[in-house]
Write a protein that holds these residues in place. Structure first.
Motif, mmCIF file in Angstrom:
data_model
loop_
_atom_site.group_PDB
_atom_site.id
_atom_site.type_symbol
_atom_site.label_atom_id
_atom_site.label_comp_id
_atom_site.label_asym_id
_atom_site.label_seq_id
_atom_site.Cartn_x
_atom_site.Cartn_y
_atom_site.Cartn_z
ATOM 1 N N THR A 44 -8.491 -2.565 -2.410
ATOM 2 C CA THR A 44 -8.809 -1.774 -1.225
ATOM 3 C C THR A 44 -9.451 -0.454 -1.637
ATOM 4 O OG1 THR A 44 -6.716 -0.536 -1.110
ATOM 5 C CG2 THR A 44 -6.758 -2.743 -0.103
ATOM 6 N N GLU A 45 -10.034 0.238 -0.667
ATOM 7 C CA GLU A 45 -10.705 1.506 -0.933
ATOM 8 C C GLU A 45 -9.730 2.550 -1.451
ATOM 9 O OE1 GLU A 45 -13.482 4.234 -1.574
ATOM 10 O OE2 GLU A 45 -13.836 2.126 -1.037
ATOM 11 N N GLU A 46 -8.533 2.597 -0.890
ATOM 12 C CA GLU A 46 -7.539 3.577 -1.338
ATOM 13 C C GLU A 46 -7.123 3.321 -2.781
ATOM 14 O OE1 GLU A 46 -5.127 7.013 -0.626
ATOM 15 O OE2 GLU A 46 -6.844 6.114 0.371
ATOM 16 N N GLN A 47 -6.956 2.065 -3.164
ATOM 17 C CA GLN A 47 -6.611 1.741 -4.546
ATOM 18 C C GLN A 47 -7.739 2.133 -5.493
ATOM 19 O OE1 GLN A 47 -5.707 -2.448 -3.895
ATOM 20 N NE2 GLN A 47 -3.559 -2.084 -4.361
ATOM 21 N N ARG A 48 -8.974 1.894 -5.098
ATOM 22 C CA ARG A 48 -10.113 2.276 -5.944
ATOM 23 C C ARG A 48 -10.193 3.786 -6.101
ATOM 24 N NH1 ARG A 48 -12.319 -2.426 -3.550
ATOM 25 N NH2 ARG A 48 -12.919 -1.337 -1.645
ATOM 26 N N ARG A 79 -1.574 5.999 6.767
ATOM 27 C CA ARG A 79 -2.427 7.082 6.281
ATOM 28 C C ARG A 79 -1.683 8.415 6.253
ATOM 29 N NH1 ARG A 79 -5.232 11.197 8.098
ATOM 30 N NH2 ARG A 79 -4.616 10.823 10.251
ATOM 31 N N LYS A 80 -0.956 8.719 7.324
ATOM 32 C CA LYS A 80 -0.242 9.993 7.397
ATOM 33 C C LYS A 80 0.891 10.074 6.379
ATOM 34 C CE LYS A 80 -1.079 11.244 12.238
ATOM 35 N NZ LYS A 80 -0.443 11.479 13.561
ATOM 36 N N THR A 81 1.522 8.944 6.108
ATOM 37 C CA THR A 81 2.703 8.952 5.243
ATOM 38 C C THR A 81 2.362 8.813 3.775
ATOM 39 O OG1 THR A 81 3.911 7.879 7.053
ATOM 40 C CG2 THR A 81 4.985 7.944 4.905
ATOM 41 N N TRP A 82 1.457 7.895 3.454
ATOM 42 C CA TRP A 82 1.177 7.602 2.041
ATOM 43 C C TRP A 82 -0.284 7.758 1.653
ATOM 44 C CZ3 TRP A 82 4.110 3.932 4.934
ATOM 45 C CH2 TRP A 82 5.484 3.986 4.697
ATOM 46 N N GLY A 83 -1.178 7.938 2.600
ATOM 47 C CA GLY A 83 -2.597 7.996 2.301
ATOM 48 C C GLY A 83 -3.044 9.346 1.800
ATOM 49 N N ARG A 84 -4.368 9.532 1.740
ATOM 50 C CA ARG A 84 -4.927 10.734 1.133
ATOM 51 C C ARG A 84 -4.548 11.991 1.900
ATOM 52 N NH1 ARG A 84 -11.071 9.241 1.288
ATOM 53 N NH2 ARG A 84 -10.131 7.195 0.962
ATOM 54 N N SER A 85 -4.276 11.876 3.220
ATOM 55 C CA SER A 85 -3.905 13.054 4.004
ATOM 56 C C SER A 85 -2.467 13.485 3.744
ATOM 57 C CB SER A 85 -4.072 12.759 5.497
ATOM 58 O OG SER A 85 -3.171 11.744 5.911
#
Length: 344
Positions: A12-16, A265-271
């Motif tokens: 996924t994009e987040e993993q990359r 996204r809010k909990t574990w993503g880039r934000s």
């Protein structure tokens, strides 16, 4: 090399994104800085132990070291207190689909996977064990798990074990989708009566839980969106999002996926944090050991126990060295002679 391996395996994009940041050496630079600080602190303490009388080491060195180490200790603790954000993004957010039999759990898993992952049948108890697949939801890796339907009265020992595993899977998951048949739920005056088990009811109180009222296409015209809102308002014990969907017609599907992706996204993503998070369980274990020794050092207040304090710093630097490379005696000597004019 670990960053390269993660980039190769990224789905996924987040993993990359995380893999590229690790390849750029963001974590290595942070850990190397911490290691250098610990080595420098240990060198100053070794100077107090070995050369304080002969070389007239300045007073207050030990007190200054304690202040510096305390700042570092708080920084390491803050880095560890990240809700396993990086590890979850690397291995996947665990999402458990749970609920009574025939509420549409297996159908939802198949819709998410866009293939037949689980057997769908009107016969209650078809799913016995945990069925899982890894998906990309909103650019984030998600491991979705289907499980046995929650019901009372079964005398099938295999199904009973499946129900136990379903509850355990939901408790251990990062995110939960609690599936209910919309018509049955709206006809019930209370979820407590519908879910006649304290363990099942407790799942609804866990954070990152979504109640999904499925089979919206089977509702009569009288059961409008207003009726759903009134039902939600009547459930005083319910403090989680409720989404009305139809896995058959896909009505409400986009709204559900958007809410789930936003929660991730809010909990574990880039934000959830700007600094590079931990991505390896191995790194976390070494950092925990490092923090343990820094905490022990902090509790050694008596300067007469300076030898024990130095030993704790040695153990802390060794723990970090397992991540960045071994810390040898040469590092200590270099730091020692660069800061003090010893033997000159």
């Amino acid at each position: 090399l670990e960053g390269v391996a993660d980039l190769i395996n990224a789905e996924t994009e987040e993993q990359r994104r995380l893999a590229v940041r690790q390849m750029d050496g963001e974590l290595y630079a942070k850990y190397s800085r911490w290691r250098d600080a610990i080595v420098g602190a240990r060198a100053r303490i070794e100077a107090v132990i070995d050369f304080s009388e002969e070389e007239n080491i300045e007073d207050g060195v030990y007190a200054q070291v304690r202040q510096d180490v305390d700042v570092l200790r708080l920084e390491v603790a803050g880095h560890l207190d990240d809700r396993r954000r990086g590890e979850i993004m690397r291995s996947g957010v665990a999402l458990s689909i749970v609920g009574p039999p025939n509420s549409g759990k297996s159908t939802m898993l198949n819709k998410l996977a866009m293939r037949q992952v689980a057997i769908v049948s009107p016969i209650a108890g078809t799913t016995r064990d945990i069925v899982e697949t890894t998906l990309d939801i909103g650019g984030y890796p998600v491991v979705v798990r289907d499980s046995a339907g929650l019901r009372k009265g079964s005398d099938d020992v295999i199904e009973i074990e499946g129900i136990r595993r379903a509850v355990q899977s939901a408790e251990d998951a990062d995110v939960r989708i609690f599936m209910l048949d919309a018509a049955q739920a709206l006809e019930s005056t209370s979820l407590e009566k519908m879910l006649d088990d304290a363990d099942w009811q407790r799942l609804l109180q866990l954070p990152h839980t979504f109640v999904v009222l499925n089979k919206a296409d089977t509702l009569s015209s009288a059961m409008t969106r207003q009726a759903v809102d009134q039902w939600v308002a009547s459930q005083k014990e319910l403090n989680v999002p409720v989404v009305l969907v139809s896995c058959a017609t896909m009505d409400g599907w986009d709204a559900l996926m958007e809410q789930v992706a936003e929660d991730i996204r809010k909990t574990w993503g880039r934000s959830a944090g700007s600094s590079m998070p931990l991505t390896k369980a191995r790194h976390r274990e070494h950092l925990k050991r490092c923090l343990h020794h820094l905490d022990t050092f902090d509790r050694i207040g008596d300067e007469d126990l300076v030898v024990l304090a130095a030993e704790e710093l040695r153990a802390a630097s060794d723990a970090l060295g397992k991540i960045t490379g071994n810390v040898g005696i040469e590092d200590i000597l270099d730091a020692l002679f660069s800061e003090f004019c010893i033997g000159k």
